[in-house]
Scaffold this active site. Structure first.
Site, PDB file in Angstrom:
ATOM      1  N   ASP A 251      35.948  86.093 -97.269  1.00  0.00           N
ATOM      2  CA  ASP A 251      34.887  86.813 -96.604  1.00  0.00           C
ATOM      3  C   ASP A 251      35.265  88.085 -96.255  1.00  0.00           C
ATOM      4  O   ASP A 251      34.611  89.084 -95.895  1.00  0.00           O
ATOM      5  CB  ASP A 251      34.136  85.953 -95.644  1.00  0.00           C
ATOM      6  CG  ASP A 251      35.169  85.977 -94.251  1.00  0.00           C
ATOM      7  OD1 ASP A 251      36.245  86.231 -94.489  1.00  0.00           O
ATOM      8  OD2 ASP A 251      34.626  85.177 -93.313  1.00  0.00           O
TER       9      ASP A 251
ATOM     10  N   HIS B  36      38.064  88.597 -94.322  1.00  0.00           N
ATOM     11  CA  HIS B  36      38.661  88.795 -93.092  1.00  0.00           C
ATOM     12  C   HIS B  36      40.036  89.300 -93.261  1.00  0.00           C
ATOM     13  O   HIS B  36      40.849  88.599 -94.428  1.00  0.00           O
ATOM     14  CB  HIS B  36      38.266  87.637 -92.188  1.00  0.00           C
ATOM     15  CG  HIS B  36      39.121  86.470 -92.653  1.00  0.00           C
ATOM     16  ND1 HIS B  36      38.490  85.117 -92.424  1.00  0.00           N
ATOM     17  CD2 HIS B  36      40.415  85.992 -93.135  1.00  0.00           C
ATOM     18  CE1 HIS B  36      39.360  84.230 -93.166  1.00  0.00           C
ATOM     19  NE2 HIS B  36      40.177  84.898 -93.444  1.00  0.00           N
TER      20      HIS B  36
HETATM   21  P1  PGA Z   1      44.824  81.662 -97.468  1.00  0.00           P
HETATM   22  O1  PGA Z   1      43.975  82.499 -96.125  1.00  0.00           O
HETATM   23  O2  PGA Z   1      46.324  82.318 -97.733  1.00  0.00           O
HETATM   24  O3  PGA Z   1      45.133  80.130 -96.965  1.00  0.00           O
HETATM   25  O4  PGA Z   1      43.976  81.704 -98.644  1.00  0.00           O
HETATM   26  C1  PGA Z   1      44.030  83.714 -96.250  1.00  0.00           C
HETATM   27  C2  PGA Z   1      43.289  84.128 -94.927  1.00  0.00           C
HETATM   28  O5  PGA Z   1      42.409  83.449 -94.430  1.00  0.00           O
HETATM   29  O6  PGA Z   1      43.752  85.304 -94.414  1.00  0.00           O
END
Ligand code: PGA
Length: 242
Positions: free
Chosen positions: A136, A138
């Site tokens: 999303d 973030h």
């Molecule tokens: P992920 O999470 O590395 O588990 O894909 C990334 C994040 O939410 O910043």
């Protein structure tokens, strides 16, 4: 300013991120690292551990601050970011425990915890901040709508983020905490250099928003367009919408 590197697969992406890390570790006497959790940086941490064991790279003079922590589970929980960091990095290198900082989510006074975390960083500047990106948009747990000048704060997690992270909680979204303590976007922007790592097609929209989209709090990562030293390391899938 972005430097974009596109590699074929996760291992190559991780090694490329390690090269950026190595440059910081070797060029500073007392490096200050900003560290991230999630699946993405695990390969980078594996490279750091292997290098520590094979080359003897020492972390005795390194200070670290992690980006975020869940609220509602104890530090001892297997999915706390405190535990994650120890299992995936700290327990395998020679960093003194007093040099590591992870926000405290296990507290009755989370507002104080936020203030204390900012205070703990006073007088230090992160030399290299490691970031993943959420689907999303973030960064850390700064969900869409977070002000660009925010400091460490409490964040309600979006449904999307909780869904994405359910895989760590037996696939059960109901077990995923609903809020977290996170460095703010303003906190992250103080870092001297930032390395963003993203792999997989589910990150392609967020990566596009960060690099090519408009500067908007709808895509928190777009604030990085205002930073002057960001290295973005992607695999082909994450780069597919650029
Ligand atoms: P992920 O999470 O590395 O588990 O894909 C990334 C994040 O939410 O910043």
């Amino acid at each position: 300013m972005f430097k974009i590197i596109i590699k074929d697969n996760y291992d190559e992406v991780s090694f490329e991120a390690f090269k950026v890390m190595q440059e910081t570790l070797t060029s500073k006497t007392n490096p200050v690292l900003g560290l991230a959790t999630g699946s993405t940086p695990v390969g980078l941490y594996k490279n750091m551990i292997q290098d520590h064991k094979a080359q003897g790279t020492s972390y005795k003079n390194v200070l670290t601050w992690n980006l975020d922590e869940y609220i509602g589970i104890p530090r001892s929980h297997e999915q706390s970011y405190y535990t994650f960091m120890h299992e995936n990095l700290f327990d395998h290198i020679d960093i003194p425990e007093e040099n590591v900082h992870v926000p405290l989510g296990e507290t009755d006074d989370v507002a104080k915890s936020c203030v204390d975390y900012e205070k703990s960083m006073e007088g230090h500047t992160v030399d290299l901040q490691v970031l993943g990106i959420g689907s999303d948009g973030h960064i850390a747990f700064n969900e869409p709508g977070t002000p660009f000048d925010s400091l460490t704060h409490v964040m309600d997690l979006t449904e999307q983020t909780r869904q994405d992270n359910a895989r760590f909680f037996d696939g059960d979204i109901d077990q995923v905490p609903t809020c977290a303590i996170t460095m703010g976007l303003g906190t992250i922007m103080r870092s001297k250099k930032i390395v963003v790592i993203a792999t997989g097609a589910n990150k392609a929209d967020a990566v596009h928003g960060m690099l090519k989209g408009e500067l908007t709090t709808d895509c928190p990562a777009s604030i990085l367009q205002k930073h002057d030293d960001v290295v973005v390391i992607l695999d082909k899938e994450a780069a597919s919408k650029l």
